[in-house]
Enzyme design. Structure first.
Site, PDB file in Angstrom:
ATOM      1  N   THR A 270      -9.854  37.022   7.730  1.00  0.00           N
ATOM      2  CA  THR A 270     -11.053  36.718   7.846  1.00  0.00           C
ATOM      3  C   THR A 270     -10.998  35.191   8.470  1.00  0.00           C
ATOM      4  OG1 THR A 270     -11.485  35.630   5.922  1.00  0.00           O
ATOM      5  CG2 THR A 270     -12.181  37.856   6.000  1.00  0.00           C
ATOM      6  N   ASP A 271     -11.938  34.842   9.224  1.00  0.00           N
ATOM      7  CA  ASP A 271     -11.957  33.525   9.411  1.00  0.00           C
ATOM      8  C   ASP A 271     -12.615  32.744   8.070  1.00  0.00           C
ATOM      9  OD1 ASP A 271     -12.563  30.942  10.443  1.00  0.00           O
ATOM     10  OD2 ASP A 271     -13.608  31.541  12.156  1.00  0.00           O
ATOM     11  N   TRP A 272     -12.756  31.561   7.942  1.00  0.00           N
ATOM     12  CA  TRP A 272     -12.764  30.819   6.680  1.00  0.00           C
ATOM     13  C   TRP A 272     -14.099  31.310   6.012  1.00  0.00           C
ATOM     14  CZ3 TRP A 272      -8.328  31.234   7.872  1.00  0.00           C
ATOM     15  CH2 TRP A 272      -7.051  30.666   7.287  1.00  0.00           C
TER      16      TRP A 272
END
Ligand code: BGC
Length: 829
Positions: A270-272
């Site tokens: 995932t992105d953060w």
């Protein structure tokens, strides 16, 4: 789901797990040198057997620990960490940003922003840029790089346009592929991001991007596909939704496109904090949650134990992670020793890229190159303080970066400097304060709190003015001094990115103090002002400053005096972009337009150097002598800028995005459904007409077109010749340097629509290009190979690419709007 993406056909798993993937992987390259042999021999039995052997011995909790981020017991300041499983010899992974260099707490080479790299139109340079980051990432204790970013530049407002390459799918695809080969060739795992359609920062965590399948494949996906084709180890899912579903749990994208269509064998993270679910995301094809285990930690373990998620899906994700680790030699101990950082080599590439990408937009009356003998007035804040990199996760702090002023001083006989535009304020005069206090240097001792309750007086002359209060302070949030003006908080703490990200220029003063601003329209008379500054554990230093109409006028007047007194002026203008927010206008911020107008009126031999993130409108353009686009040029930006200004180097860059004339004439202007979205939804109704294709389709003249950039010499293009072969199209032509200086040409090939396709096609697409260094008088015959894919369209009926056969027009030119040669060719025999 009703979206078209979700209806992508699934290719047979057999085919993908057999032939197709083997072909992709073999062509991929990008293994760590020492593990190349291993990777070749290990691609069959051995490597798969090792991963399967580990999977059989891992407990459920151990498997799950490999699928989400955790706290690093020995952090190096990187963005992410995944613990290994020591008992089985699985090492931890450290994951660091980012696109312009390795972002850890230690110093690293701050390379020019990727948009400047892209401006060189040179995949080989992108490969070397990747090599610098790859080596440095390994040297700095990292295993995975959270880069490159390949989202297209779709709107000039997007806050991260500097972090990515271009508005053009073909150019982006070439560059991302070459950079990944460079990174991974050094043994660092690359992560292409943000999959997909993270083309703006505004509402990035919630906006639902609606796009049809054809547009998706022909525009944004092309770069990601190229990244997968060269074997990127990881893909980062985007924050936004795509056709109703968050990208990080979007099965159509993560499984349909990535795995089944493209044969991706690496892992998806995932992105953060971009995960939204456990089961849904895992089943959709997400493998790893970052930076923690909110959804893929105990929630996943419980779901498996309760029978809600079958363990085979956990195994699938773990297998993907371990397979990449094995490919990079991380599981069998064949990973090479971490190298030392080669700061000198990094600096050399940083300099070369900044020179190669320097884009000369205008050069009237022989303003450039400058001669060393005359006097030069340097104006503008980024003249004295280098704007090295943009803000946010791509911000890199180098050991050292010279100021352009010093670099120019080392080249010219007489150099003066004027600030011109003040972003950090002047002291509030003690006479305006009651009780009077020194707003310039307030030291608060540790454990103490400094307070002041008093008034601020606004004179008649100042009333109605636009003020900006500027607070400089050393405390970290929540230790920011609190200032109340007439009871209203001037600098409220905004939790989130605002407090977290470092900016490129504006968020920190030259001495490192944090900076916050607040604009105010004062009424005449006295206003209540109260300030509370906590000393915290270590003490605090703060300053309260202001910018007013009077201070702006003083700064401009001083700049005008310097401009009048000099033969040449180099005016550094800036726009400070930061991840997490978009711009609201393409005009230069602050008082800079007025500054340029006043300075150019005083001295028309003014070169404006732009340290900006993306397109800028230039109502002042015709008054200038020259305009040099340098974006954020990295740690060697000052020397590179001076080398181009003084003609040691030909400006080798070309625009990788169209520059609109103003805020009303660009692909997303005037239609909020296109940008920034309405009711949380955004429509990509420009379809395949992204970037320069839109200006052609709508017949709107840009201020500067895609591909534009001047040289100090001139080129002639001659003798075009095009042949269709079974592998694509060969377009040959001759380029001749007709001037008296050596220089860099970047001829571009554009292809017109295919008459045989009944689809709405672009007026012309970029089909190829070549960067050429030619000595004065030299000529060279060039053949540009155009891949069949570039001449194909995505046909939504057959849900696949179809070659655009029939007679097609070809243009060879110096930009999308400067065709020099025209020919035609029958595509498809
Ligand atoms: C950014 C990513 C970055 C990550 C880790 C996110 O906010 O969107 O590009 O890699 O943070 O720093």
């Amino acid at each position: 789901m009703t979206d078209s993406v979700s209806r992508l056909p699934r290719r047979s798993a057999l085919r993908l797990l057999g032939g197709a993937v083997a072909v992709v992987a073999a062509a991929a390259g990008g293994f760590a040198p020492a593990s190349r042999a291993h990777a070749r021999s290990g691609r069959g039995q051995g490597s798969g057997a090792r991963v399967e052997g580990l999977l059989a011995r891992l407990t459920l909790d151990e498997k799950i620990s490999l699928l989400h981020g955790a706290t690093d017991p020995r952090p190096l300041g990187q963005a992410g960490y995944v613990p290994g499983v020591a008992r089985l010899g699985i090492p931890p992974l450290r994951l660091a940003d980012g696109p312009a260099g390795v972002r850890v707490t230690r110093h690293a080479t701050a390379l020019p922003a990727p948009v400047l790299l892209a401006s060189a139109f040179d995949p080989d340079l992108a490969r070397r840029y990747g090599q610098v980051i790859g080596r440095e990432g390994r040297a700095l204790g990292q295993d995975v790089l959270l880069s490159p970013m390949v989202n297209l530049i779709r709107t000039p407002y997007a806050g991260r346009n500097f972090e990515t390459f271009s508005e053009d799918p073909l150019l982006s695809a070439h560059l991302v592929a070459a950079e990944i080969e460079g990174i991974q060739g050094e043994g660092l795992i690359a992560t292409v991001k943000h999959f997909a359609l993270n083309n703006q920062e505004r509402d990035r965590t919630s906006v639902d991007v609606r796009v049809d399948e054809r547009t998706l494949h022909e525009t944004e996906l092309r770069g990601f596909e190229a990244a997968v084709a060269v074997g990127t180890g990881a893909v980062m899912g985007a924050y936004n939704k795509v056709n109703g579903t968050f990208a990080c749990e979007n099965e159509a994208l993560l499984t349909g496109v990535l795995r089944e269509r493209w044969g991706f064998t690496g892992w998806v993270m995932t992105d953060w904090s971009a995960a939204h679910s456990t089961r849904k995301a895992l089943m959709a094809g997400l493998d790893m949650e970052m930076p923690d285990g909110t959804h893929f930690g105990t929630a996943l373990a419980s779901a498996v134990r309760d029978g809600g998620v079958r363990e085979q899906y956990v195994d699938r994700a773990v297998r993907r992670v371990l397979t990449v680790m094995d490919r990079f030699g991380l599981l069998d101990g064949t990973v090479p020793q971490r190298p030392d950082r080669d700061a000198k080599a990094g600096a050399a590439v940083a300099r070369e890229v900044a020179e190669a990408g320097a884009t000369l937009l205008r050069n009237a009356h022989g303003t450039l190159p400058l001669t060393g003998g005359g006097s030069v007035a340097v104006i503008g804040p980024t003249g004295a303080r280098p704007l090295v990199s943009g803000g946010g996760s791509a911000h890199v702090v180098p050991e050292h970066a010279d100021s352009p002023l010093d670099a120019i001083r080392s080249r010219a006989a007489r150099v003066t400097y004027a600030l011109g535009e003040d972003a950090f304020g002047k002291p509030v005069p003690a006479s305006a304060l009651d009780p009077a206090f020194d707003t310039e240097a307030q030291h608060v001792d540790a454990g103490r709190t400094w307070t002041c309750d008093g008034t601020l007086t606004v004179t008649d002359a100042e009333a109605g003015d636009d003020w900006t209060f500027v607070l400089h302070y050393s405390g970290t949030p929540p230790l920011r001094p609190k200032a109340l003006l007439d009871g209203e908080e001037l600098f409220p703490l905004v939790p989130g990115w605002d407090e977290y990200f470092m900016g490129g220029l504006l968020t920190h003063a030259a001495d490192g103090l944090s900076v916050r601003r607040k604009t105010w329209k004062p009424a005449r008379g006295t206003h209540r002002l109260s300030i509370t500054a906590p000393g915290g554990d270590t003490g605090q230093l703060f300053r309260l400053r202001r910018i007013t109409a009077a201070t702006r006028a003083q700064d401009v007047a001083e700049a005008v005096r310097a401009a009048r007194a000099a033969r040449d002026v180099v005016l550094f203008a800036y726009e400070d972009a930061i991840e997490g927010q978009d711009r609201t206008t393409i005009a230069l911020p602050g008082n800079q337009e007025r500054l340029i107008e006043a300075v150019t009126a005083a001295n028309p031999r003014t070169t404006v150097v732009l340290n900006t993130s993306s397109a800028t409108s230039m109502p002042w353009l015709e008054r200038t002598g020259a305009v040099l686009q340098m974006y954020y040029p990295g740690q060697e930006g000052a020397a590179a800028t001076a080398a181009v200004l003084f003609g040691d180097r030909d400006p080798g860059g070309r625009l990788t995005q169209s520059f609109p004339a103003d805020d009303d004439h660009h692909p997303v202007a005037g239609d909020p459904r296109r940008y920034p979205g309405v009711d949380g939804t955004e429509q990509y109704t420009e379809g395949v007409h992204v970037g320069h294709r839109w200006y052609d389709a709508e017949d709107v003249p840009p201020l500067f077109p895609f591909g534009h950039g001047l040289s100090y010499t001139s080129f002639a293009y001659e003798d075009p010749d095009a042949h269709w072969t079974a592998d694509g199209l060969d377009v040959a032509f001759t380029v001749r340097n007709t001037g008296r200086r050596d220089g860099v040409a970047v001829p571009q090939v554009y292809a017109g629509p295919a008459p045989d396709l009944r689809l709405d096609q672009p007026v012309r697409v970029l089909a190829g290009y070549r960067r050429l260094a030619l000595r004065a008088g030299e000529q060279r015959r060039v053949t540009v190979r155009v891949e069949p894919r570039t001449l194909s369209s995505w046909d939504p009926k057959v849900r696949d690419w179809v070659l655009g056969t029939g007679p097609r027009t070809l243009w060879i030119g110096a930009s999308s709007r400067d065709p020099r040669l025209r020919t035609s060719v029958r595509v498809g025999g």
